[in-house]
Design a protein around this motif. Structure first.
Motif, PDB file in Angstrom:
ATOM      1  N   LYS A 105      26.847 -24.011  24.151  1.00 41.92           N
ATOM      2  CA  LYS A 105      26.232 -23.158  25.151  1.00 41.92           C
ATOM      3  C   LYS A 105      27.529 -22.778  26.087  1.00 41.92           C
ATOM      4  CE  LYS A 105      23.045 -20.905  27.503  1.00 41.92           C
ATOM      5  NZ  LYS A 105      24.069 -20.094  28.246  1.00 41.92           N
ATOM      6  N   ILE A 106      27.645 -21.616  26.530  1.00 43.47           N
ATOM      7  CA  ILE A 106      28.751 -21.166  27.434  1.00 43.47           C
ATOM      8  C   ILE A 106      28.170 -20.562  28.490  1.00 43.47           C
ATOM      9  CG2 ILE A 106      30.962 -19.874  27.541  1.00 43.47           C
ATOM     10  CD1 ILE A 106      31.088 -20.293  24.408  1.00 43.47           C
ATOM     11  N   ASN A 107      28.788 -20.753  29.791  1.00 52.03           N
ATOM     12  CA  ASN A 107      28.161 -20.060  30.939  1.00 52.03           C
ATOM     13  C   ASN A 107      28.985 -18.716  30.928  1.00 52.03           C
ATOM     14  OD1 ASN A 107      28.470 -18.888  33.738  1.00 52.03           O
ATOM     15  ND2 ASN A 107      27.590 -21.205  34.328  1.00 52.03           N
ATOM     16  N   HIS A 108      28.638 -17.872  30.691  1.00 50.69           N
ATOM     17  CA  HIS A 108      29.242 -16.478  30.602  1.00 50.69           C
ATOM     18  C   HIS A 108      29.944 -15.947  31.792  1.00 50.69           C
ATOM     19  CE1 HIS A 108      25.331 -15.202  32.500  1.00 50.69           C
ATOM     20  NE2 HIS A 108      26.045 -13.904  32.915  1.00 50.69           N
ATOM     21  N   ILE A 109      29.706 -16.464  33.082  1.00 54.23           N
ATOM     22  CA  ILE A 109      30.097 -16.273  34.277  1.00 54.23           C
ATOM     23  C   ILE A 109      31.580 -16.986  34.406  1.00 54.23           C
ATOM     24  CG2 ILE A 109      29.978 -15.931  36.651  1.00 54.23           C
ATOM     25  CD1 ILE A 109      27.064 -15.753  36.211  1.00 54.23           C
ATOM     26  N   THR A 110      31.419 -18.318  34.279  1.00 53.25           N
ATOM     27  CA  THR A 110      32.498 -19.269  34.402  1.00 53.25           C
ATOM     28  C   THR A 110      33.342 -19.408  33.221  1.00 53.25           C
ATOM     29  OG1 THR A 110      31.289 -21.100  34.181  1.00 53.25           O
ATOM     30  CG2 THR A 110      31.329 -20.206  36.265  1.00 53.25           C
ATOM     31  N   MET A 111      32.797 -19.095  32.127  1.00 51.92           N
ATOM     32  CA  MET A 111      33.629 -19.125  30.764  1.00 51.92           C
ATOM     33  C   MET A 111      33.589 -20.760  30.574  1.00 51.92           C
ATOM     34  SD  MET A 111      33.949 -16.364  29.370  1.00 51.92           S
ATOM     35  CE  MET A 111      35.073 -16.587  27.991  1.00 51.92           C
ATOM     36  N   ALA A 112      32.730 -21.595  31.025  1.00 51.48           N
ATOM     37  CA  ALA A 112      32.755 -23.290  30.881  1.00 51.48           C
ATOM     38  C   ALA A 112      31.842 -23.670  29.849  1.00 51.48           C
ATOM     39  CB  ALA A 112      32.579 -23.629  32.208  1.00 51.48           C
ATOM     40  N   VAL A 113      32.296 -24.638  29.261  1.00 47.65           N
ATOM     41  CA  VAL A 113      31.364 -25.329  28.075  1.00 47.65           C
ATOM     42  C   VAL A 113      30.265 -25.961  29.055  1.00 47.65           C
ATOM     43  CG1 VAL A 113      30.907 -26.935  26.358  1.00 47.65           C
ATOM     44  CG2 VAL A 113      32.892 -25.327  26.383  1.00 47.65           C
ATOM     45  N   GLU A 114      28.841 -25.549  28.698  1.00 45.61           N
ATOM     46  CA  GLU A 114      27.877 -26.633  29.330  1.00 45.61           C
ATOM     47  C   GLU A 114      27.255 -27.554  28.424  1.00 45.61           C
ATOM     48  OE1 GLU A 114      24.788 -23.379  30.399  1.00 45.61           O
ATOM     49  OE2 GLU A 114      25.678 -22.885  32.146  1.00 45.61           O
ATOM     50  N   HIS A 115      27.129 -27.503  27.036  1.00 46.02           N
ATOM     51  CA  HIS A 115      26.804 -28.522  26.322  1.00 46.02           C
ATOM     52  C   HIS A 115      26.957 -28.064  24.689  1.00 46.02           C
ATOM     53  CE1 HIS A 115      24.294 -31.639  24.615  1.00 46.02           C
ATOM     54  NE2 HIS A 115      24.023 -32.167  25.846  1.00 46.02           N
ATOM     55  N   THR A 116      27.278 -28.998  23.816  1.00 40.27           N
ATOM     56  CA  THR A 116      27.488 -28.959  22.486  1.00 40.27           C
ATOM     57  C   THR A 116      26.547 -29.705  21.551  1.00 40.27           C
ATOM     58  OG1 THR A 116      29.877 -28.443  22.947  1.00 40.27           O
ATOM     59  CG2 THR A 116      29.285 -29.049  20.637  1.00 40.27           C
ATOM     60  N   TRP A 117      25.951 -29.060  20.599  1.00 39.25           N
ATOM     61  CA  TRP A 117      25.274 -29.683  19.567  1.00 39.25           C
ATOM     62  C   TRP A 117      25.841 -29.790  18.170  1.00 39.25           C
ATOM     63  CZ3 TRP A 117      23.674 -26.568  23.544  1.00 39.25           C
ATOM     64  CH2 TRP A 117      22.705 -26.992  24.568  1.00 39.25           C
ATOM     65  N   ASP A 118      25.876 -30.810  17.271  1.00 38.91           N
ATOM     66  CA  ASP A 118      26.229 -30.917  15.934  1.00 38.91           C
ATOM     67  C   ASP A 118      24.933 -30.725  15.289  1.00 38.91           C
ATOM     68  OD1 ASP A 118      28.731 -31.420  16.741  1.00 38.91           O
ATOM     69  OD2 ASP A 118      28.516 -33.732  16.531  1.00 38.91           O
ATOM     70  N   THR A 119      24.599 -29.682  14.269  1.00 38.14           N
ATOM     71  CA  THR A 119      23.462 -29.554  13.723  1.00 38.14           C
ATOM     72  C   THR A 119      23.495 -29.865  12.438  1.00 38.14           C
ATOM     73  OG1 THR A 119      23.994 -27.151  12.614  1.00 38.14           O
ATOM     74  CG2 THR A 119      23.427 -27.091  15.133  1.00 38.14           C
ATOM     75  N   SER A 120      22.419 -29.768  11.364  1.00 34.91           N
ATOM     76  CA  SER A 120      22.285 -30.533   9.997  1.00 34.91           C
ATOM     77  C   SER A 120      22.297 -29.305   9.144  1.00 34.91           C
ATOM     78  CB  SER A 120      21.031 -30.905   9.878  1.00 34.91           C
ATOM     79  OG  SER A 120      19.949 -30.235  10.352  1.00 34.91           O
ATOM     80  N   CYS A 121      22.750 -27.996   9.654  1.00 33.11           N
ATOM     81  CA  CYS A 121      22.779 -26.555   8.946  1.00 33.11           C
ATOM     82  C   CYS A 121      24.455 -26.594   8.420  1.00 33.11           C
ATOM     83  CB  CYS A 121      22.555 -25.361   9.652  1.00 33.11           C
ATOM     84  SG  CYS A 121      20.750 -25.345  10.435  1.00 33.11           S
ATOM     85  N   SER A 122      24.144 -26.482   7.031  1.00 33.67           N
ATOM     86  CA  SER A 122      25.842 -26.380   6.345  1.00 33.67           C
ATOM     87  C   SER A 122      25.948 -24.900   6.657  1.00 33.67           C
ATOM     88  CB  SER A 122      25.391 -26.939   4.824  1.00 33.67           C
ATOM     89  OG  SER A 122      26.664 -26.573   4.167  1.00 33.67           O
ATOM     90  N   SER A 123      27.503 -25.069   6.630  1.00 30.47           N
ATOM     91  CA  SER A 123      28.020 -23.580   6.499  1.00 30.47           C
ATOM     92  C   SER A 123      28.241 -23.054   5.108  1.00 30.47           C
ATOM     93  CB  SER A 123      29.359 -23.708   7.105  1.00 30.47           C
ATOM     94  OG  SER A 123      30.310 -24.640   6.542  1.00 30.47           O
TER      95      SER A 123
END
Length: 397
Positions: free
Chosen positions: A294-312
């Motif tokens: 999740k990125i703050n589109h105003i400040t361009m700062a990372v708000e949170h990150t999630w590692d998912t179980s979905c394979s690429s």
């Protein structure tokens, strides 16, 4: 007597002539002096003028150097900011691992401590989810139940590309970004103008200062967000109306492998849903599984990150809708696209009970699928065709 008179007349005359000659010699010397002084003055003025030109040139060179240094400092600032955020994330993960391993021992006392730690971790996770719900507006409560229909709006451009509307604006403009590497945006007044045969004649051409890489760009509230070509993980924020770069950031962990195996040109896929800006990518550290940020589109700062179980692996695209990631899979030869991995960051969806969702009536592949939260439709680019998918939604359980 006559001779004396002549002498008397000639003496004054000769004196007068000699006096005039003396004055003329003095005037000539004065003129010569003035001429030499003027020449000296001209040389000094010429030297002064040359010194001024040299100073102006030196000042220009100094200005260019200062601007280059400032640009370098901005890039360095973005890199340091990203590295600090990445370090903080790694420290948090390491701290969680240390807490866990420190509680795992064979003694009965430590087992009791371990249980306490589990309770504490569960409490912290519950508190974290509460914070995330507040941050992400938990009132967003719908989920995808099916894909009702498709409409092929137009067929134009290369096999890879993207097209979209701006869900953050009230206007009906259409944006076309052709190719996996390019620096030209085509802006159309509406979808009718876009569908005309000579559509580019009535479009506004916007040239970017840096080309994009892949097809994972997105337009939101008048800004284009895109992965800069040639960089590992730099995301550019570009003001479309003012035609200038307003900000940039580095996305930690991204850019080393494609976000989707079947779309190798896209390393970072940016997405918009009801909550704003997201970044989707894959990391070797997660075994090639997809990571969402999740990125703050105003400040361009990372708000949170999630590692998912979905394979690429065998994935061709993905999109975010109402805090939920939907990953689209296909076969390498191009078959029926289908959603068979769903990840809800708030655990409001039982992903195990969701059936595989197939895209209707079409054989082929997609290079881009973007969700428009304003219209609740998917804007897709498939083998050079611009497609709209209408969705069927239901309330989250």
């Amino acid at each position: 007597m006559v001779v004396l008179q002549l002498q008397f007349l000639l003496v004054p005359l000769l004196a007068s002539i000699m006096g005039a000659a003396q004055y003329m010699m003095q005037d000539a010397a004065l003129m010569n002096y003035i001429d030499r002084r003027l020449l000296s003055l001209e040389k000094r003025l010429e030297k002064c003028n040359q010194d001024i030109l040299d100073y102006v040139e030196e000042f220009r060179d100094f200005s260019k150097m200062v601007l280059l240094r400032l640009a370098g400092l901005n890039n360095y600032k973005a890199e340091v900011k990203s590295e600090v955020e990445n370090l903080l994330t790694r420290i948090e993960r390491a701290q969680r691992d240390i807490d866990y391993f420190g509680s795992v021992t064979d003694s009965h006392t430590c087992i009791e401590v371990h249980e306490d730690l589990v309770k504490q971790q569960l409490f912290e996770e519950a508190e974290e989810k509460k914070k995330l719900k507040l941050m992400l507006n938990a009132s967003c409560d719908h989920m995808l139940a099916g894909i009702k229909s498709l409409k092929i709006v137009k067929k134009t451009g290369d096999k890879h590309g993207s097209w979209m509307k701006d869900p953050g604006k009230k206007h009906t403009k259409i944006y076309l970004l052709n190719g996996a590497v390019n620096n030209v945006i085509w802006e159309f007044a509406n979808i009718m103008t876009f569908t005309e045969s000579n559509h580019t004649l009535r479009a506004r051409r916007v040239t970017l200062p840096f080309p994009w890489e892949g097809t994972g760009h997105i337009i939101y509230q008048g800004f284009l967000f895109y992965h800069r070509y040639g960089s590992l993980n730099e995301i550019i924020k570009f003001n479309i109306q003012k035609r200038n770069v307003t900000d940039q950031m580095l996305l930690p962990g991204a850019g080393r492998i494609p976000a989707y195996q079947l779309s190798p040109s896209t390393k970072i896929d940016l997405a918009i849903d009801e909550q704003g800006l997201w970044a989707i990518h894959a990391e070797p550290d997660t075994g090639g599984n997809i990571v969402i940020t999740k990125i703050n589109h105003i400040t361009m700062a990372v708000e949170h990150t999630w590692d998912t179980s979905c394979s690429s692996k065998d994935a061709e695209a993905a999109f975010m809708a109402c805090n939920t990631l939907y990953v689209v899979y296909n076969s390498p030869s191009g078959s029926t696209s289908r959603i068979r991995c769903v990840y809800d960051i708030l655990d409001a969806v039982n992903t195990q009970e969701i059936p595989v969702l197939h895209f209707p009536k079409r054989q082929g592949s997609h290079s881009t699928i973007h969700y428009n939260p304003k219209e609740m439709q998917l804007f897709a680019w498939g083998d050079g065709s611009q497609i709209i998918y209408k969705l069927h939604t239901q309330q989250k359980v």
